[in-house]
Design a protein around this motif. Structure first.
Motif, PDB file in Angstrom:
ATOM      1  N   GLN A 235      48.888 -36.193  45.558  1.00  0.00           N
ATOM      2  CA  GLN A 235      48.468 -37.587  45.667  1.00  0.00           C
ATOM      3  C   GLN A 235      47.719 -38.122  44.460  1.00  0.00           C
ATOM      4  O   GLN A 235      47.542 -39.347  44.351  1.00  0.00           O
ATOM      5  CB  GLN A 235      47.579 -37.769  46.905  1.00  0.00           C
ATOM      6  N   ASP A 236      47.271 -37.269  43.560  1.00  0.00           N
ATOM      7  CA  ASP A 236      46.461 -37.759  42.441  1.00  0.00           C
ATOM      8  C   ASP A 236      47.290 -38.663  41.527  1.00  0.00           C
ATOM      9  O   ASP A 236      48.401 -38.317  41.126  1.00  0.00           O
ATOM     10  CB  ASP A 236      45.896 -36.582  41.644  1.00  0.00           C
ATOM     11  N   ARG A 237      46.727 -39.807  41.168  1.00  0.00           N
ATOM     12  CA  ARG A 237      47.450 -40.788  40.343  1.00  0.00           C
ATOM     13  C   ARG A 237      47.227 -40.585  38.846  1.00  0.00           C
ATOM     14  O   ARG A 237      47.896 -41.231  38.038  1.00  0.00           O
ATOM     15  CB  ARG A 237      47.012 -42.214  40.726  1.00  0.00           C
ATOM     16  N   GLY A 238      46.286 -39.698  38.484  1.00  0.00           N
ATOM     17  CA  GLY A 238      45.964 -39.555  37.078  1.00  0.00           C
ATOM     18  C   GLY A 238      46.384 -38.238  36.451  1.00  0.00           C
ATOM     19  O   GLY A 238      46.346 -38.101  35.224  1.00  0.00           O
ATOM     20  N   SER A 242      51.135 -34.123  38.976  1.00  0.00           N
ATOM     21  CA  SER A 242      51.152 -34.419  40.411  1.00  0.00           C
ATOM     22  C   SER A 242      52.421 -35.179  40.775  1.00  0.00           C
ATOM     23  O   SER A 242      53.021 -35.863  39.941  1.00  0.00           O
ATOM     24  CB  SER A 242      49.913 -35.236  40.812  1.00  0.00           C
ATOM     25  N   LEU A 244      52.832 -37.743  42.899  1.00  0.00           N
ATOM     26  CA  LEU A 244      52.688 -39.194  42.922  1.00  0.00           C
ATOM     27  C   LEU A 244      52.652 -39.764  41.509  1.00  0.00           C
ATOM     28  O   LEU A 244      53.219 -40.835  41.246  1.00  0.00           O
ATOM     29  CB  LEU A 244      51.422 -39.585  43.691  1.00  0.00           C
ATOM     30  N   TYR A 245      52.004 -39.064  40.587  1.00  0.00           N
ATOM     31  CA  TYR A 245      51.999 -39.523  39.187  1.00  0.00           C
ATOM     32  C   TYR A 245      53.429 -39.591  38.659  1.00  0.00           C
ATOM     33  O   TYR A 245      53.823 -40.569  38.004  1.00  0.00           O
ATOM     34  CB  TYR A 245      51.165 -38.581  38.323  1.00  0.00           C
ATOM     35  N   ASN A 248      55.282 -42.544  40.153  1.00  0.00           N
ATOM     36  CA  ASN A 248      54.810 -43.804  39.574  1.00  0.00           C
ATOM     37  C   ASN A 248      55.338 -43.988  38.150  1.00  0.00           C
ATOM     38  O   ASN A 248      55.704 -45.104  37.755  1.00  0.00           O
ATOM     39  CB  ASN A 248      53.282 -43.824  39.562  1.00  0.00           C
ATOM     40  N   ARG A 271      57.111 -42.181  48.103  1.00  0.00           N
ATOM     41  CA  ARG A 271      55.688 -42.479  47.885  1.00  0.00           C
ATOM     42  C   ARG A 271      54.973 -42.748  49.201  1.00  0.00           C
ATOM     43  O   ARG A 271      53.826 -42.339  49.385  1.00  0.00           O
ATOM     44  CB  ARG A 271      55.544 -43.676  46.945  1.00  0.00           C
ATOM     45  N   GLN A 275      51.608 -40.787  50.371  1.00  0.00           N
ATOM     46  CA  GLN A 275      50.354 -41.528  50.513  1.00  0.00           C
ATOM     47  C   GLN A 275      49.808 -41.460  51.932  1.00  0.00           C
ATOM     48  O   GLN A 275      48.589 -41.506  52.133  1.00  0.00           O
ATOM     49  CB  GLN A 275      50.573 -42.982  50.092  1.00  0.00           C
TER      50      GLN A 275
END
Length: 331
Positions: A235-238, A242, A244-245, A248, A271, A275
């Protein structure tokens, strides 16, 4: 841009990431031996499971009795008949670079070709445990250098976006595979009670397989635990490795391509699953089944891209289970 050039650049990105991740897996797996107490053994079959290469391994070496360290390491590093091996991935990336040499920097070819020749000429010498890390480090360093050369010296046009999409889809796929298999049966012991005190070693191994331990500690600031590791890696966006990264990043690249709506819908579905996940509950009730859904969704993204850009006009394939992503892995 011709569809075959776009597809080649897409797969170039995938093969670079695949070679790096496979090399890291073998490296971490070898080092994990040093962390385990006497009486606990380290199975090598999970590495075959992660890459979805069970059938190919059985055809090459035979049944479970052939799952020795020597056979698995050779199969995953130098065996060109295994299309997911390090050597096969680098050879495929090298061939793509030869085909699309007008679209990529010459330095990329020189570095990749040198590593390809190294594996051909001296790869077998670096399979034993004493020499293995030297060869794996060379592969990892070359793949990271490839990312830097391509990112810094290649025009960020449509072709680059296809390569970037391939890199991020492959990384998302590899991350889910590593989490799925490593959290289930990485360490083999005589009883579950015997394994319990070493659960943190297993979760740290998951993080190390993705070079994520330092980033996890900096971000989470808590002790390594299953739910926290899953939240970070999925789930980490940074964090660039990951899931999810990666999704995205693919979503950000798609608007630079024409007619991307079908692929965007596939990404949105995956996604939403990530999430909304409750990892404490999933660890209790069925993490494997949930990750299987994520992998099927990543396979659907690949299929949507293929139908939109690489093989337009072809009918969609029949619905499949988790085999979709296995086929993607061995392409």
């Amino acid at each position: 841009m011709l569809s075959r050039v776009a597809e080649n650049l897409y797969w170039l990105g995938r093969y670079i990431v695949r070679a790096e991740n496979t090399a890291r897996l073998i490296s971490v797996h070898s080092h994990l031996l040093l962390d385990l107490p006497r009486g606990m053994t380290l199975g090598w079959s999970p590495l075959i499971d992660i890459l979805g290469a069970n059938e190919a391994f059985v055809e090459r070496f035979g049944g479970d009795g052939a799952l020795s360290e020597a056979n698995v390491v050779r199969f995953l590093i130098t065996d060109t008949e295994n299309r997911s091996s390090v050597a096969a991935s680098i050879a495929a990336a090298r061939e793509i670079l030869r085909i699309v040499r007008d679209s990529t920097p010459r330095d990329a070819w020189e570095h990749l070709n040198a590593t390809h020749l190294f594996l051909q000429e001296r790869g077998e010498r670096h399979l034993p445990r004493a020499q293995r890390q030297t060869g794996l480090d060379r592969v990892i360093d070359t793949m990271l250098m490839m990312r830097g050369i391509l990112g810094a010296n290649m025009s960020h046009d449509v072709g680059y976006q296809f390569m970037r999409i391939g890199m991020n889809i492959e990384q998302a796929d590899m991350t889910t595979r590593i989490v799925d298999v490593r959290t289930v049966d990485l360490i083999q012991s005589r009883s579950s009670d015997e394994l319990q005190p070493f659960q943190h070693i297993q979760w740290m191994s998951v993080l190390r397989s993705l070079t994520a331990l330092q980033a996890y500690r900096r971000h989470e600031k808590i002790r390594v635990s299953g739910p926290a590791v899953l939240r970070f890696l999925l789930q980490d966006r940074g964090f660039p490795r990951s899931v999810l990264y990666g999704l995205n990043a693919v979503s950000y690249a798609l608007p630079r391509l024409p007619a991307y709506r079908g692929s965007e819908r596939s990404i949105d579905r995956v996604r939403a699953l990530i999430q909304d996940a409750n990892f404490e509950r999933l660890l209790e009730r069925g993490l494997h089944e949930w990750i299987d859904e994520i992998q099927i969704g990543i396979g659907a993204i690949h299929e949507a891209l293929t139908l939109s850009y690489f093989k337009p006009g072809e009918p969609p394939p029949p619905a499949q289970g988790s085999g979709v992503q296995t086929q993607t892995m061995t392409a």
